[in-house]
Design a protein around this motif. Sequence first.
Motif, PDB file in Angstrom:
ATOM      1  N   ILE A 276      40.938  49.546  41.719  1.00 25.48           N
ATOM      2  CA  ILE A 276      41.875  48.419  41.818  1.00 25.48           C
ATOM      3  C   ILE A 276      42.747  48.361  40.562  1.00 25.48           C
ATOM      4  CG2 ILE A 276      42.040  45.900  41.876  1.00 25.48           C
ATOM      5  CD1 ILE A 276      39.543  45.927  43.684  1.00 25.48           C
ATOM      6  N   MET A 277      42.135  48.559  39.398  1.00 23.20           N
ATOM      7  CA  MET A 277      42.907  48.583  38.158  1.00 23.20           C
ATOM      8  C   MET A 277      43.988  49.660  38.214  1.00 23.20           C
ATOM      9  SD  MET A 277      41.683  49.325  34.201  1.00 23.20           S
ATOM     10  CE  MET A 277      41.352  51.057  34.479  1.00 23.20           C
ATOM     11  N   GLU A 278      43.625  50.853  38.673  1.00 24.69           N
ATOM     12  CA  GLU A 278      44.599  51.944  38.770  1.00 24.69           C
ATOM     13  C   GLU A 278      45.723  51.566  39.730  1.00 24.69           C
ATOM     14  OE1 GLU A 278      46.832  55.245  40.076  1.00 24.69           O
ATOM     15  OE2 GLU A 278      45.484  54.123  41.415  1.00 24.69           O
ATOM     16  N   ASN A 279      45.375  50.951  40.851  1.00 27.05           N
ATOM     17  CA  ASN A 279      46.389  50.526  41.830  1.00 27.05           C
ATOM     18  C   ASN A 279      47.358  49.508  41.237  1.00 27.05           C
ATOM     19  OD1 ASN A 279      44.163  50.514  44.775  1.00 27.05           O
ATOM     20  ND2 ASN A 279      45.093  52.200  43.654  1.00 27.05           N
ATOM     21  N   GLU A 299      50.476  42.415  48.674  1.00 35.30           N
ATOM     22  CA  GLU A 299      49.423  43.402  48.416  1.00 35.30           C
ATOM     23  C   GLU A 299      49.029  43.431  46.944  1.00 35.30           C
ATOM     24  OE1 GLU A 299      50.263  47.250  50.038  1.00 35.30           O
ATOM     25  OE2 GLU A 299      50.794  46.446  52.001  1.00 35.30           O
ATOM     26  N   LEU A 300      50.014  43.410  46.072  1.00 40.48           N
ATOM     27  CA  LEU A 300      49.713  43.401  44.642  1.00 40.48           C
ATOM     28  C   LEU A 300      49.031  42.086  44.249  1.00 40.48           C
ATOM     29  CD1 LEU A 300      49.812  44.632  41.837  1.00 40.48           C
ATOM     30  CD2 LEU A 300      52.192  43.896  41.639  1.00 40.48           C
ATOM     31  N   SER A 301      49.488  40.973  44.829  1.00 44.50           N
ATOM     32  CA  SER A 301      48.871  39.668  44.538  1.00 44.50           C
ATOM     33  C   SER A 301      47.395  39.664  44.930  1.00 44.50           C
ATOM     34  CB  SER A 301      49.606  38.552  45.291  1.00 44.50           C
ATOM     35  OG  SER A 301      50.930  38.429  44.836  1.00 44.50           O
ATOM     36  N   TYR A 302      47.073  40.328  46.042  1.00 39.90           N
ATOM     37  CA  TYR A 302      45.681  40.417  46.499  1.00 39.90           C
ATOM     38  C   TYR A 302      44.821  41.156  45.473  1.00 39.90           C
ATOM     39  CZ  TYR A 302      41.667  41.422  49.496  1.00 39.90           C
ATOM     40  OH  TYR A 302      40.398  41.506  49.998  1.00 39.90           O
ATOM     41  N   LEU A 303      45.322  42.298  45.001  1.00 42.45           N
ATOM     42  CA  LEU A 303      44.573  43.088  44.024  1.00 42.45           C
ATOM     43  C   LEU A 303      44.375  42.315  42.722  1.00 42.45           C
ATOM     44  CD1 LEU A 303      46.276  46.583  44.497  1.00 42.45           C
ATOM     45  CD2 LEU A 303      44.073  45.833  45.425  1.00 42.45           C
ATOM     46  N   ILE A 304      45.422  41.623  42.304  1.00 43.16           N
ATOM     47  CA  ILE A 304      45.334  40.840  41.063  1.00 43.16           C
ATOM     48  C   ILE A 304      44.322  39.708  41.224  1.00 43.16           C
ATOM     49  CG2 ILE A 304      46.610  39.253  39.554  1.00 43.16           C
ATOM     50  CD1 ILE A 304      49.071  41.058  39.967  1.00 43.16           C
ATOM     51  N   LYS A 305      44.312  39.050  42.388  1.00 43.07           N
ATOM     52  CA  LYS A 305      43.347  37.980  42.658  1.00 43.07           C
ATOM     53  C   LYS A 305      41.914  38.506  42.585  1.00 43.07           C
ATOM     54  CE  LYS A 305      42.170  33.790  44.170  1.00 43.07           C
ATOM     55  NZ  LYS A 305      42.265  32.610  43.282  1.00 43.07           N
ATOM     56  N   CYS A 306      41.669  39.668  43.172  1.00 46.41           N
ATOM     57  CA  CYS A 306      40.330  40.274  43.119  1.00 46.41           C
ATOM     58  C   CYS A 306      39.920  40.558  41.679  1.00 46.41           C
ATOM     59  CB  CYS A 306      40.296  41.572  43.929  1.00 46.41           C
ATOM     60  SG  CYS A 306      40.332  41.337  45.711  1.00 46.41           S
TER      61      CYS A 306
END
Length: 334
Positions: A276-279, A299-306
């Motif tokens: 997720i960090m790499e993404n 999509e980016l907001s989802y990864l940042i939330k996780c």
Amino acid sequence: MEGYEILPIKAHEGGRNLAYTCEKEGAGAKIIRISFLDDRSREDFQGEVEYIQYLFEHGASVSNVVISQKGNLLEEITYNDQGFYVCVFNKARGKMLAENNYRYREGVSITEYFYNCGKVLGKMHQLSKGYTPLHRRYSFFDKYNTAYINKLIPNTLPLLKEKLLELLKTLEGLDRNHESFGMVHFDYSDGNYMIDFDTGQITVFDFDNSCFCWYMYDLANIWTHGVGWIQFEQDADKRKRFMKDYFDEVLGGYQSETEIDHSMLEKLPLFIKVVIMENIIDAFEVMRNNGEDLECDEELSYLIKCMEDDIPFKGFFHEIYSVEEPFEYEERSI
């Protein structure tokens, strides 16, 4: 390449190279890759193609590099003061899963594919354990470090930055012994290999991101791509059971070729976080390299939330996940 029909391959978002298919009657199809961005050095490219050649010569199922007329794996061309690095590869046999509408071989269980996916990766990792590079590719911390994250991630996202730096600190404490850390693909997914649908054979390509890292990273990346097979299932428990069975099959294939310590397998949630960090970092790099305004889409907001809320397994078993809008969260400003 005289006599070949040369056609451009449509670039994907965030792609950093120009690529062309080369077809000629009676000759094997080739791929030309032309790289021109200044984010990689000659040493990086040389290290990549030498590693690919090593894997191929030792029995890994990869698209081999074609040697030039001058006897080189890599050619450098300068035009109008701009440098271009050019490589040619044998085109992998078969199709990508997406080109086959994500259908596997007729009459064959999909579990064969999961097993083969792990087996091919296991063979590459086993060979990496005996690899001594002539030209060394960069190591994980050469790119993913405090200075780079502070420079890339805007100060308007302080919690994200804090969580990324915490993750780096955890990784710095992990063992980097011969059995757990070595050259990895770093982007091993169904977009970077072909499948021969007559035999099920997988042939891997695109080692552009390859680097020295923990082998668990590639396995965690396989896990994150496996969610697509069950992402529309409403029941989180069923999603969880499927992902366990899926990853057990992958590991069965992987461990038929190489060993991996149980203590590393237990760190799967940690390495999913690293994926997720790499993404996230890749998304910011694409915006920066394209000169775009910084923005967080769903999509980016989802990864940042996780990442910010320490939600494990990419939120796939968490209430944040929605089958109506998989892996999406409300947009946020930066």
